[in-house]
Design a protein around this motif. Structure first.
Motif, PDB file in Angstrom:
ATOM      1  N   MET A   1       0.832  -1.196   0.000  1.00 16.23           N
ATOM      2  CA  MET A   1       0.000   0.000   0.000  1.00 16.23           C
ATOM      3  C   MET A   1       0.873   1.256   0.000  1.00 16.23           C
ATOM      4  SD  MET A   1      -3.233  -0.815   2.530  1.00 16.23           S
ATOM      5  CE  MET A   1      -2.276  -1.312   3.955  1.00 16.23           C
ATOM      6  N   THR A   2       0.355   2.317  -0.561  1.00 16.72           N
ATOM      7  CA  THR A   2       1.003   3.613  -0.477  1.00 16.72           C
ATOM      8  C   THR A   2       0.771   4.199   0.908  1.00 16.72           C
ATOM      9  OG1 THR A   2      -0.948   4.849  -1.169  1.00 16.72           O
ATOM     10  CG2 THR A   2       0.476   3.974  -2.927  1.00 16.72           C
ATOM     11  N   PRO A   3       1.549   5.225   1.294  1.00 11.45           N
ATOM     12  CA  PRO A   3       1.279   5.855   2.596  1.00 11.45           C
ATOM     13  C   PRO A   3      -0.165   6.333   2.735  1.00 11.45           C
ATOM     14  CG  PRO A   3       3.412   6.560   1.789  1.00 11.45           C
ATOM     15  CD  PRO A   3       2.776   5.775   0.669  1.00 11.45           C
ATOM     16  N   ALA A   4      -0.713   6.929   1.696  1.00  9.76           N
ATOM     17  CA  ALA A   4      -2.097   7.409   1.777  1.00  9.76           C
ATOM     18  C   ALA A   4      -3.067   6.256   1.978  1.00  9.76           C
ATOM     19  CB  ALA A   4      -2.450   8.191   0.515  1.00  9.76           C
ATOM     20  N   GLU A   5      -2.805   5.130   1.318  1.00 10.63           N
ATOM     21  CA  GLU A   5      -3.674   3.966   1.491  1.00 10.63           C
ATOM     22  C   GLU A   5      -3.583   3.407   2.903  1.00 10.63           C
ATOM     23  OE1 GLU A   5      -3.759   2.229  -3.084  1.00 10.63           O
ATOM     24  OE2 GLU A   5      -2.142   1.637  -1.721  1.00 10.63           O
ATOM     25  N   VAL A   6      -2.368   3.383   3.466  1.00 13.00           N
ATOM     26  CA  VAL A   6      -2.218   2.923   4.850  1.00 13.00           C
ATOM     27  C   VAL A   6      -2.994   3.835   5.788  1.00 13.00           C
ATOM     28  CG1 VAL A   6      -0.599   2.534   6.746  1.00 13.00           C
ATOM     29  CG2 VAL A   6       0.030   1.855   4.428  1.00 13.00           C
ATOM     30  N   ARG A   7      -2.878   5.138   5.571  1.00 12.25           N
ATOM     31  CA  ARG A   7      -3.547   6.090   6.464  1.00 12.25           C
ATOM     32  C   ARG A   7      -5.059   5.933   6.434  1.00 12.25           C
ATOM     33  NH1 ARG A   7       0.606   9.687   4.390  1.00 12.25           N
ATOM     34  NH2 ARG A   7      -0.886  10.675   2.963  1.00 12.25           N
ATOM     35  N   THR A   8      -5.617   5.546   5.319  1.00 12.73           N
ATOM     36  CA  THR A   8      -7.073   5.462   5.212  1.00 12.73           C
ATOM     37  C   THR A   8      -7.613   4.053   5.393  1.00 12.73           C
ATOM     38  OG1 THR A   8      -6.908   5.265   2.796  1.00 12.73           O
ATOM     39  CG2 THR A   8      -7.223   7.474   3.714  1.00 12.73           C
ATOM     40  N   ARG A   9      -6.750   3.026   5.248  1.00 14.27           N
ATOM     41  CA  ARG A   9      -7.269   1.654   5.239  1.00 14.27           C
ATOM     42  C   ARG A   9      -6.746   0.763   6.361  1.00 14.27           C
ATOM     43  NH1 ARG A   9      -5.860  -0.136  -0.742  1.00 14.27           N
ATOM     44  NH2 ARG A   9      -6.258  -2.184   0.215  1.00 14.27           N
ATOM     45  N   ALA A  10      -5.561   1.058   6.898  1.00  8.48           N
ATOM     46  CA  ALA A  10      -4.974   0.154   7.900  1.00  8.48           C
ATOM     47  C   ALA A  10      -5.801   0.160   9.182  1.00  8.48           C
ATOM     48  CB  ALA A  10      -3.536   0.558   8.200  1.00  8.48           C
ATOM     49  N   THR A  11      -5.935  -1.014   9.778  1.00  8.92           N
ATOM     50  CA  THR A  11      -6.688  -1.142  11.025  1.00  8.92           C
ATOM     51  C   THR A  11      -5.860  -1.762  12.152  1.00  8.92           C
ATOM     52  OG1 THR A  11      -7.535  -3.305  10.331  1.00  8.92           O
ATOM     53  CG2 THR A  11      -8.883  -1.362   9.796  1.00  8.92           C
ATOM     54  N   GLY A  12      -4.631  -2.154  11.853  1.00  7.44           N
ATOM     55  CA  GLY A  12      -3.794  -2.801  12.856  1.00  7.44           C
ATOM     56  C   GLY A  12      -2.398  -2.225  12.864  1.00  7.44           C
ATOM     57  N   PRO A  13      -1.442  -2.924  13.471  1.00 13.53           N
ATOM     58  CA  PRO A  13      -0.066  -2.436  13.522  1.00 13.53           C
ATOM     59  C   PRO A  13       0.485  -2.166  12.123  1.00 13.53           C
ATOM     60  CG  PRO A  13      -0.357  -4.267  15.032  1.00 13.53           C
ATOM     61  CD  PRO A  13      -1.620  -4.188  14.218  1.00 13.53           C
ATOM     62  N   THR A  14       1.345  -1.163  12.017  1.00 16.36           N
ATOM     63  CA  THR A  14       1.804  -0.687  10.712  1.00 16.36           C
ATOM     64  C   THR A  14       3.207  -1.153  10.346  1.00 16.36           C
ATOM     65  OG1 THR A  14       2.520   1.356  11.782  1.00 16.36           O
ATOM     66  CG2 THR A  14       0.337   1.356  10.743  1.00 16.36           C
ATOM     67  N   ALA A  15       3.838  -1.994  11.162  1.00 18.60           N
ATOM     68  CA  ALA A  15       5.165  -2.496  10.827  1.00 18.60           C
ATOM     69  C   ALA A  15       5.116  -3.202   9.480  1.00 18.60           C
ATOM     70  CB  ALA A  15       5.656  -3.470  11.900  1.00 18.60           C
ATOM     71  N   GLY A  16       6.029  -2.830   8.584  1.00 17.10           N
ATOM     72  CA  GLY A  16       6.112  -3.466   7.283  1.00 17.10           C
ATOM     73  C   GLY A  16       5.197  -2.891   6.226  1.00 17.10           C
ATOM     74  N   LEU A  17       4.302  -1.971   6.602  1.00 17.34           N
ATOM     75  CA  LEU A  17       3.408  -1.362   5.629  1.00 17.34           C
ATOM     76  C   LEU A  17       4.070  -0.149   4.985  1.00 17.34           C
ATOM     77  CD1 LEU A  17      -0.028  -1.504   7.507  1.00 17.34           C
ATOM     78  CD2 LEU A  17       1.038  -3.218   6.021  1.00 17.34           C
ATOM     79  N   ALA A  18       3.750   0.092   3.706  1.00 23.02           N
ATOM     80  CA  ALA A  18       4.352   1.193   2.938  1.00 23.02           C
ATOM     81  C   ALA A  18       5.861   1.221   3.130  1.00 23.02           C
ATOM     82  CB  ALA A  18       3.732   2.533   3.333  1.00 23.02           C
ATOM     83  N   PRO A  19       6.553   0.118   2.813  1.00 24.23           N
ATOM     84  CA  PRO A  19       8.005   0.078   3.030  1.00 24.23           C
ATOM     85  C   PRO A  19       8.711   1.199   2.290  1.00 24.23           C
ATOM     86  CG  PRO A  19       7.278  -1.720   1.601  1.00 24.23           C
ATOM     87  CD  PRO A  19       6.050  -1.120   2.174  1.00 24.23           C
ATOM     88  N   GLY A  20       9.712   1.766   2.973  1.00 27.98           N
ATOM     89  CA  GLY A  20      10.460   2.871   2.396  1.00 27.98           C
ATOM     90  C   GLY A  20       9.955   4.237   2.805  1.00 27.98           C
ATOM     91  N   TYR A  21       8.817   4.277   3.538  1.00 35.61           N
ATOM     92  CA  TYR A  21       8.274   5.553   3.985  1.00 35.61           C
ATOM     93  C   TYR A  21       8.331   5.650   5.505  1.00 35.61           C
ATOM     94  CZ  TYR A  21       6.591   6.500  -0.706  1.00 35.61           C
ATOM     95  OH  TYR A  21       6.538   6.742  -2.049  1.00 35.61           O
ATOM     96  N   THR A  22       8.636   6.834   5.992  1.00 38.18           N
ATOM     97  CA  THR A  22       8.841   7.076   7.413  1.00 38.18           C
ATOM     98  C   THR A  22       7.538   6.970   8.191  1.00 38.18           C
ATOM     99  OG1 THR A  22      10.744   8.498   6.992  1.00 38.18           O
ATOM    100  CG2 THR A  22       9.586   8.835   9.071  1.00 38.18           C
ATOM    101  N   GLN A  23       7.619   6.304   9.342  1.00 38.00           N
ATOM    102  CA  GLN A  23       6.490   6.228  10.263  1.00 38.00           C
ATOM    103  C   GLN A  23       6.798   7.060  11.509  1.00 38.00           C
ATOM    104  OE1 GLN A  23       4.584   2.466  10.807  1.00 38.00           O
ATOM    105  NE2 GLN A  23       5.343   1.625   8.875  1.00 38.00           N
ATOM    106  N   ALA A  24       5.740   7.502  12.188  1.00 36.16           N
ATOM    107  CA  ALA A  24       5.930   8.411  13.316  1.00 36.16           C
ATOM    108  C   ALA A  24       4.980   8.075  14.460  1.00 36.16           C
ATOM    109  CB  ALA A  24       5.706   9.862  12.882  1.00 36.16           C
ATOM    110  N   ASN A  25       5.480   8.295  15.676  1.00 36.66           N
ATOM    111  CA  ASN A  25       4.672   8.248  16.892  1.00 36.66           C
ATOM    112  C   ASN A  25       3.934   9.576  17.049  1.00 36.66           C
ATOM    113  OD1 ASN A  25       6.059   5.766  18.465  1.00 36.66           O
ATOM    114  ND2 ASN A  25       7.657   6.984  17.520  1.00 36.66           N
ATOM    115  N   LEU A  26       2.817   9.540  17.752  1.00 38.51           N
ATOM    116  CA  LEU A  26       2.021  10.743  17.999  1.00 38.51           C
ATOM    117  C   LEU A  26       1.815  10.940  19.490  1.00 38.51           C
ATOM    118  CD1 LEU A  26      -0.034  13.027  17.054  1.00 38.51           C
ATOM    119  CD2 LEU A  26      -1.795  11.234  17.232  1.00 38.51           C
ATOM    120  N   ILE A  27       2.000  12.174  19.952  1.00 37.68           N
ATOM    121  CA  ILE A  27       1.506  12.587  21.266  1.00 37.68           C
ATOM    122  C   ILE A  27       1.007  14.019  21.138  1.00 37.68           C
ATOM    123  CG2 ILE A  27       3.872  13.155  22.020  1.00 37.68           C
ATOM    124  CD1 ILE A  27       2.825  12.678  24.926  1.00 37.68           C
TER     125      ILE A  27
END
Length: 248
Positions: A1-27
């Motif tokens: 999936m693309t980053p945009a697809e992960v943001r709109t479709r993922a429902t679980g942990p994101t490890a391994g999704l959209a490989p090559g794109y940076t992931q971030a923690n939120l507070i």
């Protein structure tokens, strides 16, 4: 999936999704706690490398044009007086006009660099995370323990893993500990505080990196009146390439 697809479709942990794109923690914390959070991150850059800070009330970030921090993570956590009160898939009903959101580097980002170097970082679907007996440097009203993430690394690849991740300080950098988990006060690797138990193979060595879930342990210790975070392992996937955070 693309980053945009992960943001709109993922429902679980994101490890391994959209490989090559940076992931971030939120507070996200109320504005009158934002300086404390910024100071805490400055004093504790290993667990809290800041990638972006939003304007008060804004759910937008320069890390992904058009994304919405209230809806585009798979799962959130809502905190009141340091206690977890809800884990919604949509944080919009909880979002407030005074919230300042911090996006903090995530170790999932350096896994692509490890693989490029021939290192296979082994862990479950959601990386195991542990609260340690190491205290972070306090800042204002914020204090609490360091949280680490674990990857089992083949013994002959540990030096490579250290070297590769050291070149990515914006996403936690080099490990904080290699080997005996007791050195971090961790009694049982099979019982992580967050995430799934480790999945190693004979000859693997436990390698621990500072983790962006540290602010959640800090919330529990410091008890600010309100905060919203990601659920551990359920990250914000940005449009920024991992390579942007690799030193030459």
């Amino acid at each position: 999936m693309t980053p945009a697809e992960v943001r709109t479709r993922a429902t679980g942990p994101t490890a391994g999704l959209a490989p090559g794109y940076t992931q971030a923690n939120l507070i996200a914390v109320p504005g009158d706690w934002a300086y404390d959070m910024l100071l805490f991150a400055q004093r504790n850059p290993k667990p809290c490398p800041v990638l972006d800070v939003t304007d008060a009330g804004s759910p937008r970030t320069v890390l992904a044009a058009g994304a919405d921090l209230r809806t585009d993570l798979p799962r959130y956590r809502v905190w009141v007086d340091g206690a977890l009160t809800d884990e919604p898939a949509d944080a919009t009903p909880h979002w407030r006009d005074d919230l300042v959101a911090f996006l903090i580097g995530c170790s999932f980002t350096f896994e692509s660099a490890l693989r490029d170097a021939g290192v296979t970082p082994r862990h479950g679907r959601n990386v195991p995370m542990y609260v340690t007996d190491r205290e972070c440097r306090p800042a204002g009203r914020l204090h609490g323990p360091l949280v680490v993430s674990l990857r089992m690394i083949p013994e002959d690849m540990v030096d490579t893993a250290v070297r590769v991740t050291a070149l990515m300080p914006a996403v936690h950098g080099a490990p904080v500990h290699v080997g005996d988990p007791g050195g971090l006060g961790i009694a049982d690797l099979d019982s992580p505080d967050f995430g799934d138990p480790p999945a190693g193979e004979p000859g693997d060595v436990p390698v621990f990196w500072a983790c962006g879930v540290t602010p959640q342990a800090v919330l529990m210790a410091s008890r600010p009146p309100f905060a919203i975070t990601h659920a551990p392992g359920h990250m914000f996937v940005t449009d920024v390439r991992d390579a942007a955070y690799r030193l030459p």
